[in-house]
Design a protein around this motif. Structure first.
Motif, PDB file in Angstrom:
ATOM      1  N   GLY A   2       0.830  -1.195   0.000  1.00 52.70           N
ATOM      2  CA  GLY A   2       0.000   0.000   0.000  1.00 52.70           C
ATOM      3  C   GLY A   2       0.861   1.238   0.000  1.00 52.70           C
ATOM      4  N   PRO A   3       0.237   2.395   0.083  1.00 49.92           N
ATOM      5  CA  PRO A   3       0.983   3.652   0.028  1.00 49.92           C
ATOM      6  C   PRO A   3       1.674   4.020   1.342  1.00 49.92           C
ATOM      7  CG  PRO A   3      -1.341   4.101   0.263  1.00 49.92           C
ATOM      8  CD  PRO A   3      -1.203   2.598   0.110  1.00 49.92           C
ATOM      9  N   TRP A   4       1.538   3.239   2.360  1.00 44.05           N
ATOM     10  CA  TRP A   4       2.115   3.522   3.664  1.00 44.05           C
ATOM     11  C   TRP A   4       3.511   2.926   3.788  1.00 44.05           C
ATOM     12  CZ3 TRP A   4      -2.619   1.174   2.845  1.00 44.05           C
ATOM     13  CH2 TRP A   4      -2.574  -0.196   2.720  1.00 44.05           C
ATOM     14  N   HIS A   5       4.231   3.362   4.816  1.00 42.66           N
ATOM     15  CA  HIS A   5       5.551   2.803   5.089  1.00 42.66           C
ATOM     16  C   HIS A   5       5.406   1.420   5.684  1.00 42.66           C
ATOM     17  CE1 HIS A   5       7.917   6.391   4.304  1.00 42.66           C
ATOM     18  NE2 HIS A   5       6.997   7.112   4.940  1.00 42.66           N
ATOM     19  N   GLY A   6       6.337   0.531   5.341  1.00 40.18           N
ATOM     20  CA  GLY A   6       6.320  -0.804   5.911  1.00 40.18           C
ATOM     21  C   GLY A   6       6.732  -0.772   7.371  1.00 40.18           C
ATOM     22  N   SER A   7       6.311  -1.760   8.109  1.00 41.11           N
ATOM     23  CA  SER A   7       6.664  -1.825   9.523  1.00 41.11           C
ATOM     24  C   SER A   7       8.075  -2.363   9.671  1.00 41.11           C
ATOM     25  CB  SER A   7       5.676  -2.711  10.280  1.00 41.11           C
ATOM     26  OG  SER A   7       5.801  -4.048   9.840  1.00 41.11           O
ATOM     27  N   SER A   8       8.614  -2.213  10.866  1.00 36.42           N
ATOM     28  CA  SER A   8       9.944  -2.739  11.147  1.00 36.42           C
ATOM     29  C   SER A   8       9.996  -3.188  12.595  1.00 36.42           C
ATOM     30  CB  SER A   8      11.017  -1.696  10.878  1.00 36.42           C
ATOM     31  OG  SER A   8      10.835  -0.575  11.714  1.00 36.42           O
ATOM     32  N   PHE A   9      10.995  -4.003  12.898  1.00 33.65           N
ATOM     33  CA  PHE A   9      11.198  -4.504  14.248  1.00 33.65           C
ATOM     34  C   PHE A   9      12.698  -4.643  14.454  1.00 33.65           C
ATOM     35  CE2 PHE A   9      11.707  -8.211  17.117  1.00 33.65           C
ATOM     36  CZ  PHE A   9      11.194  -7.624  18.260  1.00 33.65           C
ATOM     37  N   ARG A  10      13.183  -4.189  15.601  1.00 31.20           N
ATOM     38  CA  ARG A  10      14.624  -4.247  15.893  1.00 31.20           C
ATOM     39  C   ARG A  10      14.830  -4.676  17.335  1.00 31.20           C
ATOM     40  NH1 ARG A  10      18.821   0.822  15.770  1.00 31.20           N
ATOM     41  NH2 ARG A  10      20.582  -0.353  16.549  1.00 31.20           N
ATOM     42  N   CYS A  11      15.861  -5.464  17.543  1.00 27.46           N
ATOM     43  CA  CYS A  11      16.166  -5.938  18.885  1.00 27.46           C
ATOM     44  C   CYS A  11      17.675  -6.074  19.038  1.00 27.46           C
ATOM     45  CB  CYS A  11      15.501  -7.285  19.116  1.00 27.46           C
ATOM     46  SG  CYS A  11      15.863  -8.028  20.711  1.00 27.46           S
ATOM     47  N   PRO A  12      18.274  -5.572  20.097  1.00 29.46           N
ATOM     48  CA  PRO A  12      17.752  -4.548  20.986  1.00 29.46           C
ATOM     49  C   PRO A  12      17.859  -3.181  20.330  1.00 29.46           C
ATOM     50  CG  PRO A  12      19.942  -5.170  21.730  1.00 29.46           C
ATOM     51  CD  PRO A  12      19.603  -6.049  20.549  1.00 29.46           C
ATOM     52  N   VAL A  13      16.964  -2.302  20.693  1.00 30.05           N
ATOM     53  CA  VAL A  13      16.888  -0.979  20.084  1.00 30.05           C
ATOM     54  C   VAL A  13      18.113  -0.141  20.434  1.00 30.05           C
ATOM     55  CG1 VAL A  13      15.535   1.151  20.006  1.00 30.05           C
ATOM     56  CG2 VAL A  13      14.384  -1.058  20.070  1.00 30.05           C
ATOM     57  N   THR A  14      18.685  -0.342  21.605  1.00 26.85           N
ATOM     58  CA  THR A  14      19.783   0.502  22.083  1.00 26.85           C
ATOM     59  C   THR A  14      21.168   0.048  21.613  1.00 26.85           C
ATOM     60  OG1 THR A  14      19.906  -0.790  24.114  1.00 26.85           O
ATOM     61  CG2 THR A  14      18.517   1.183  24.139  1.00 26.85           C
ATOM     62  N   ALA A  15      21.267  -0.985  20.814  1.00 25.24           N
ATOM     63  CA  ALA A  15      22.575  -1.478  20.382  1.00 25.24           C
ATOM     64  C   ALA A  15      23.035  -0.741  19.131  1.00 25.24           C
ATOM     65  CB  ALA A  15      22.539  -2.985  20.146  1.00 25.24           C
ATOM     66  N   ASP A  16      23.408   0.541  19.313  1.00 27.29           N
ATOM     67  CA  ASP A  16      23.905   1.338  18.202  1.00 27.29           C
ATOM     68  C   ASP A  16      25.225   1.991  18.610  1.00 27.29           C
ATOM     69  OD1 ASP A  16      23.195   3.449  19.877  1.00 27.29           O
ATOM     70  OD2 ASP A  16      21.435   3.986  18.722  1.00 27.29           O
ATOM     71  N   ILE A  17      25.828   2.727  17.698  1.00 25.73           N
ATOM     72  CA  ILE A  17      27.154   3.297  17.957  1.00 25.73           C
ATOM     73  C   ILE A  17      27.102   4.348  19.056  1.00 25.73           C
ATOM     74  CG2 ILE A  17      27.027   5.001  16.097  1.00 25.73           C
ATOM     75  CD1 ILE A  17      30.148   3.049  17.280  1.00 25.73           C
ATOM     76  N   THR A  18      26.039   5.122  19.140  1.00 27.46           N
ATOM     77  CA  THR A  18      25.936   6.160  20.172  1.00 27.46           C
ATOM     78  C   THR A  18      25.905   5.548  21.563  1.00 27.46           C
ATOM     79  OG1 THR A  18      24.755   7.597  18.638  1.00 27.46           O
ATOM     80  CG2 THR A  18      24.565   8.116  20.980  1.00 27.46           C
ATOM     81  N   ASN A  19      25.048   4.557  21.768  1.00 27.99           N
ATOM     82  CA  ASN A  19      24.964   3.912  23.081  1.00 27.99           C
ATOM     83  C   ASN A  19      26.228   3.114  23.411  1.00 27.99           C
ATOM     84  OD1 ASN A  19      22.324   4.697  24.087  1.00 27.99           O
ATOM     85  ND2 ASN A  19      21.544   3.591  22.328  1.00 27.99           N
ATOM     86  N   LEU A  20      26.841   2.516  22.403  1.00 31.04           N
ATOM     87  CA  LEU A  20      28.099   1.806  22.629  1.00 31.04           C
ATOM     88  C   LEU A  20      29.162   2.776  23.114  1.00 31.04           C
ATOM     89  CD1 LEU A  20      29.947  -0.691  22.441  1.00 31.04           C
ATOM     90  CD2 LEU A  20      30.243  -0.160  20.014  1.00 31.04           C
ATOM     91  N   ASN A  21      29.301   3.908  22.428  1.00 31.38           N
ATOM     92  CA  ASN A  21      30.293   4.913  22.839  1.00 31.38           C
ATOM     93  C   ASN A  21      30.025   5.423  24.248  1.00 31.38           C
ATOM     94  OD1 ASN A  21      31.695   4.731  20.451  1.00 31.38           O
ATOM     95  ND2 ASN A  21      30.722   6.506  19.528  1.00 31.38           N
ATOM     96  N   MET A  22      28.757   5.614  24.581  1.00 32.20           N
ATOM     97  CA  MET A  22      28.421   6.147  25.904  1.00 32.20           C
ATOM     98  C   MET A  22      28.721   5.138  27.007  1.00 32.20           C
ATOM     99  SD  MET A  22      25.001   8.349  24.941  1.00 32.20           S
ATOM    100  CE  MET A  22      24.720   9.031  26.570  1.00 32.20           C
ATOM    101  N   GLN A  23      28.783   3.850  26.679  1.00 36.16           N
ATOM    102  CA  GLN A  23      29.153   2.857  27.690  1.00 36.16           C
ATOM    103  C   GLN A  23      30.650   2.632  27.769  1.00 36.16           C
ATOM    104  OE1 GLN A  23      26.886  -0.769  27.924  1.00 36.16           O
ATOM    105  NE2 GLN A  23      25.005   0.248  27.330  1.00 36.16           N
ATOM    106  N   ILE A  24      31.358   2.831  26.678  1.00 33.01           N
ATOM    107  CA  ILE A  24      32.820   2.655  26.678  1.00 33.01           C
ATOM    108  C   ILE A  24      33.508   3.864  27.290  1.00 33.01           C
ATOM    109  CG2 ILE A  24      34.866   2.520  25.206  1.00 33.01           C
ATOM    110  CD1 ILE A  24      33.206   0.890  23.213  1.00 33.01           C
ATOM    111  N   PHE A  25      33.125   5.052  26.862  1.00 34.00           N
ATOM    112  CA  PHE A  25      33.829   6.284  27.247  1.00 34.00           C
ATOM    113  C   PHE A  25      33.095   6.957  28.387  1.00 34.00           C
ATOM    114  CE2 PHE A  25      34.658   5.472  22.743  1.00 34.00           C
ATOM    115  CZ  PHE A  25      36.033   5.345  22.787  1.00 34.00           C
ATOM    116  N   ILE A  26      33.817   7.169  29.480  1.00 38.37           N
ATOM    117  CA  ILE A  26      33.235   7.820  30.656  1.00 38.37           C
ATOM    118  C   ILE A  26      34.065   9.058  30.989  1.00 38.37           C
ATOM    119  CG2 ILE A  26      32.164   5.751  31.585  1.00 38.37           C
ATOM    120  CD1 ILE A  26      34.561   5.366  33.389  1.00 38.37           C
ATOM    121  N   LYS A  27      33.418  10.007  31.644  1.00 35.59           N
ATOM    122  CA  LYS A  27      34.100  11.269  32.014  1.00 35.59           C
ATOM    123  C   LYS A  27      35.003  11.044  33.201  1.00 35.59           C
ATOM    124  CE  LYS A  27      30.354  14.191  30.391  1.00 35.59           C
ATOM    125  NZ  LYS A  27      29.325  15.173  30.756  1.00 35.59           N
ATOM    126  N   GLU A  28      36.177  11.731  33.169  1.00 29.08           N
ATOM    127  CA  GLU A  28      37.121  11.669  34.281  1.00 29.08           C
ATOM    128  C   GLU A  28      36.557  12.425  35.469  1.00 29.08           C
ATOM    129  OE1 GLU A  28      41.599  11.139  32.887  1.00 29.08           O
ATOM    130  OE2 GLU A  28      40.783  13.095  32.372  1.00 29.08           O
TER     131      GLU A  28
END
Length: 145
Positions: free
Chosen positions: A119-145
């Motif tokens: 149809g004319p609508w966007h297809g659905s999507s599903f992702r697991c886990p949602v937080t496993a991206d480069i931004t969240n990875l960096n925020m867990q690796i790099f911490i402030k002194e």
């Protein structure tokens, strides 16, 4: 006779909604996600507060644009497991220290897109886990002194 018709109709409706390819791939995404999805940090790194953005994120360049004086870089991979409509793939991000090319963290996720009624609508999507991206990875690796 009406009862039999409605029972057959309801059974067909339940069968078609539960056993569609989209639903099968969603179950497969969940299964694969449980096996190796998520973020794995092998080494945390303390950096000065001036390296971080206001929202707490940090910029790490991809390997393709990293310069020799960068301390860290990341690589990303996308592997299609099912192509077409619907499709399913695995995303992976890996962060390395430049000086010794040591892997210091990685994130893996699985995604499904499409499989809906056309149809004319966007297809659905599903992702697991949602937080496993480069931004969240960096925020867990790099911490402030």
């Amino acid at each position: 006779m009406k009862i039999i018709f409605w029972l057959v109709f309801a059974s067909a409706l339940i069968y078609s909604s539960f056993f569609t390819e989209k639903d099968r791939l969603d179950r497969e995404v969940k299964r694969l996600c449980a096996i190796d999805g998520g973020i794995k940090v092998y080494e945390t790194v303390k950096l000065s507060a001036d390296r971080f953005e206001k929202d707490g994120s940090i910029y790490i360049p991809s390997k393709q644009i990293a310069k020799l004086d960068d301390d860290y870089y990341y690589e990303s991979f996308q592997q299609f497991l099912v192509e077409g409509n619907p499709s399913m793939w695995r995303n992976q991000y890996r962060v390395y220290r430049m000086s010794d090319n040591k892997l210091i963290g990685e994130a893996s996720s699985y995604s499904r897109h499409g499989g809906n009624i056309p149809g004319p609508w966007h297809g659905s999507s599903f992702r697991c886990p949602v937080t496993a991206d480069i931004t969240n990875l960096n925020m867990q690796i790099f911490i402030k002194e």
